[in-house]
Write an enzyme that holds these catalytic residues in place. Structure first.
Site, PDB file in Angstrom:
ATOM      1  N   GLU A 165       4.163  21.673  33.254  1.00 45.31           N
ATOM      2  CA  GLU A 165       2.850  22.115  33.730  1.00 45.31           C
ATOM      3  C   GLU A 165       1.677  21.460  33.006  1.00 45.31           C
ATOM      4  O   GLU A 165       0.812  22.158  32.462  1.00 45.31           O
ATOM      5  CB  GLU A 165       2.779  23.656  33.660  1.00 45.31           C
ATOM      6  N   ASN A 206       7.718  18.758  34.957  1.00 43.62           N
ATOM      7  CA  ASN A 206       7.895  19.888  35.871  1.00 43.62           C
ATOM      8  C   ASN A 206       6.536  20.540  36.120  1.00 43.62           C
ATOM      9  O   ASN A 206       5.758  20.724  35.179  1.00 43.62           O
ATOM     10  CB  ASN A 206       8.859  20.883  35.200  1.00 43.62           C
ATOM     11  N   HIS A 242       7.332  27.907  43.585  1.00 44.00           N
ATOM     12  CA  HIS A 242       7.096  29.364  43.606  1.00 44.00           C
ATOM     13  C   HIS A 242       6.196  29.649  44.801  1.00 44.00           C
ATOM     14  O   HIS A 242       4.970  29.571  44.710  1.00 44.00           O
ATOM     15  CB  HIS A 242       6.425  29.825  42.308  1.00 44.00           C
ATOM     16  N   GLU A 271      12.376  25.775  40.530  1.00 54.01           N
ATOM     17  CA  GLU A 271      12.165  27.209  40.238  1.00 54.01           C
ATOM     18  C   GLU A 271      11.902  27.980  41.525  1.00 54.01           C
ATOM     19  O   GLU A 271      11.051  28.869  41.574  1.00 54.01           O
ATOM     20  CB  GLU A 271      10.981  27.383  39.276  1.00 54.01           C
ATOM     21  N   ASP A 273      11.362  30.341  44.491  1.00 53.34           N
ATOM     22  CA  ASP A 273      11.379  31.728  44.970  1.00 53.34           C
ATOM     23  C   ASP A 273      10.271  31.881  46.010  1.00 53.34           C
ATOM     24  O   ASP A 273       9.393  31.024  46.115  1.00 53.34           O
ATOM     25  CB  ASP A 273      11.306  32.783  43.840  1.00 53.34           C
TER      26      ASP A 273
HETATM   27  C1  XIL Z   1       8.945  32.506  33.117  1.00 53.82           C
HETATM   28  C2  XIL Z   1      10.170  33.358  32.807  1.00 53.82           C
HETATM   29  O1  XIL Z   1      10.940  33.508  33.975  1.00 53.82           O
HETATM   30  C3  XIL Z   1       9.727  34.711  32.290  1.00 53.82           C
HETATM   31  O2  XIL Z   1      10.847  35.480  31.882  1.00 53.82           O
HETATM   32  C4  XIL Z   1       8.771  34.531  31.116  1.00 53.82           C
HETATM   33  O3  XIL Z   1       8.274  35.796  30.722  1.00 53.82           O
HETATM   34  C5  XIL Z   1       7.615  33.636  31.509  1.00 53.82           C
HETATM   35  O4  XIL Z   1       8.119  32.394  31.987  1.00 53.82           O
HETATM   36  N1  XIL Z   1       6.976  28.347  35.283  1.00 53.82           N
HETATM   37  C6  XIL Z   1       7.926  27.935  34.379  1.00 53.82           C
HETATM   38  C7  XIL Z   1       8.876  28.913  33.797  1.00 53.82           C
HETATM   39  O5  XIL Z   1       8.033  26.730  34.118  1.00 53.82           O
HETATM   40  O6  XIL Z   1       9.215  28.619  32.472  1.00 53.82           O
HETATM   41  C8  XIL Z   1       8.332  30.320  33.888  1.00 53.82           C
HETATM   42  O7  XIL Z   1       9.363  31.213  33.477  1.00 53.82           O
HETATM   43  C9  XIL Z   1       7.869  30.627  35.284  1.00 53.82           C
HETATM   44  C10 XIL Z   1       6.756  29.697  35.682  1.00 53.82           C
END
Ligand code: XIL
Length: 352
Positions: A165, A206, A242, A271, A273
């Site tokens: 990020e 990422n 996401h 990631e 969802d």
């Molecule tokens: C999230 C985890 O799932 C949580 O358990 C934690 O509290 C915060 O981080 N982007 C990312 C991940 O790259 O590392 C994050 O994961 C979600 C957003």
């Protein structure tokens, strides 16, 4: 064996019973497909279908039983235990316990690993952020952290999210301890250290909101292009994915992925969802199924999209409710570990 078969049967009976008796937010029928996701992804020529997981969940036997099924999941990402605050909580004090547990699980069940992550603005221990480091000091801190972590796991990680990020949604670099001290050079410092420590691991940046057209994807394309021109090792871009229900644009997503892969990098959904504003209706769950199909089928259409990772497979352990109040039910299994329509949506995408 007899015991484990009996136990599994008992578990699934219990799951059915639980699903029928709890006041679920929806009465929609669940999934009907019995096609396992990783096998379907591999049959389509992809490397894996995977899931994030986290150490506290690994005491949940029914959860782990599904996670361990390699027909279902061929790849794991640790949700938290490879992040800086977990790995190097004090300067030069390294704790690999949580990460090692997930690597052992992956090795024991024939899965590949994505390492997540090495350099990120969030989940940093106070010792990193609370000191006004010189550029030389912070360079050395990044090199030590990356070299030590990647070396510890050398040969065991398919791909590392080396940088997580780094961009703002407006396309500028995110202001954090790394950028504010070193400018964008922190990115090449970390990538070069990672390559030196494990020459065979794929090195990724990422990022979220690369799914949509606009300044952020443009900036990522520029960044990859600049890194390539400078000879900095970069092998892939992670598209977090996401999603919010109903906001999938297949054409934007595909165009953005092709803009990245045309520069000579892989892409992956790292990631995935699809969050729903609660309470979720039956229509929402059908829309979610359709969204999952659309997203996954774009990976099938892009040759250099190597795989798909869901950010945990079950609503039971989703990060969404805590991070986006009012939203939830983002994963393909519900909180009782019962497959949702979204599961069929993923299978349809993998077989598209
Ligand atoms: C999230 C985890 O799932 C949580 O358990 C934690 O509290 C915060 O981080 N982007 C990312 C991940 O790259 O590392 C994050 O994961 C979600 C957003």
């Amino acid at each position: 064996m007899i015991f484990s078969l009996g136990f599994a049967t008992l578990l699934s009976l219990l799951q059915v019973a639980t699903a029928q008796t709890t006041t679920a937010t929806s009465t929609a029928p669940g999934a009907t497909s019995t096609v396992p996701l990783n096998y379907a992804a591999q049959a389509a020529g992809k490397l894996y279908f995977g899931s994030a997981t986290d150490n506290p969940e690994l005491t949940d036997v029914p959860y782990v039983t599904i996670l361990n099924d390699t027909a279902m999941f061929g790849q794991l990402t640790p949700g938290n235990s490879m992040k800086w605050d977990a790995i190097e909580p004090e300067q030069n004090v390294f704790n690999f316990t949580g990460g090692d547990q997930i690597v052992a699980l992956a090795e024991g069940t024939g899965k590949i690993m994505r390492g997540h992550n090495l350099v990120w603005y969030s989940q940093l221990p106070a010792w990193v952020t609370a000191t006004a480091w010189t550029a030389d000091e912070l360079t050395s801190i990044i090199q030590t952290h990356v070299t030590t972590e990647v070396s510890h796991y050398v040969g065991k990680i398919y791909a590392w999210d080396v940088i997580n990020e780094p961009l703002n949604d407006n396309g500028t670099f995110r202001s954090d301890i790394f950028y504010d001290t070193l400018g964008s050079s922190y990115i090449s410092i970390a990538l070069r250290a990672a390559r030196a420590a494990d020459p065979n691991a794929k090195l990724y940046i990422n990022e979220y909101n690369l799914e949509y057209s606009g300044p952020k994807i443009d900036a990522m394309v520029q960044l990859v292009s600049d890194l390539k021109a400078e000879g900095v090792p970069i092998d892939g871009i992670g598209i977090e994915s996401h999603y919010i229900l109903g906001e999938v644009s297949a054409s934007e997503l595909k165009a953005n992925m092709l803009n990245l892969t045309s520069l000579g990098v892989d892409v992956a959904f790292t990631e995935l969802d699809v969050r729903i504003e609660l309470p979720a209706t039956d229509a929402d769950l059908e829309q979610q199924k359709s969204d999952y199909t659309t997203i996954v089928s774009v990976c099938m259409e892009v040759a250099d999209c190597v795989g798909v990772t869901v950010w945990d497979y079950t609503d039971k352990y989703s990060w969404i409710p805590a991070s986006f109040p009012g939203y939830g039910e983002a994963c393909p299994w519900d909180e009782n570990l019962v497959k949702k329509p979204a599961y069929d949506g993923i299978v349809a995408g993998l077989q598209s």
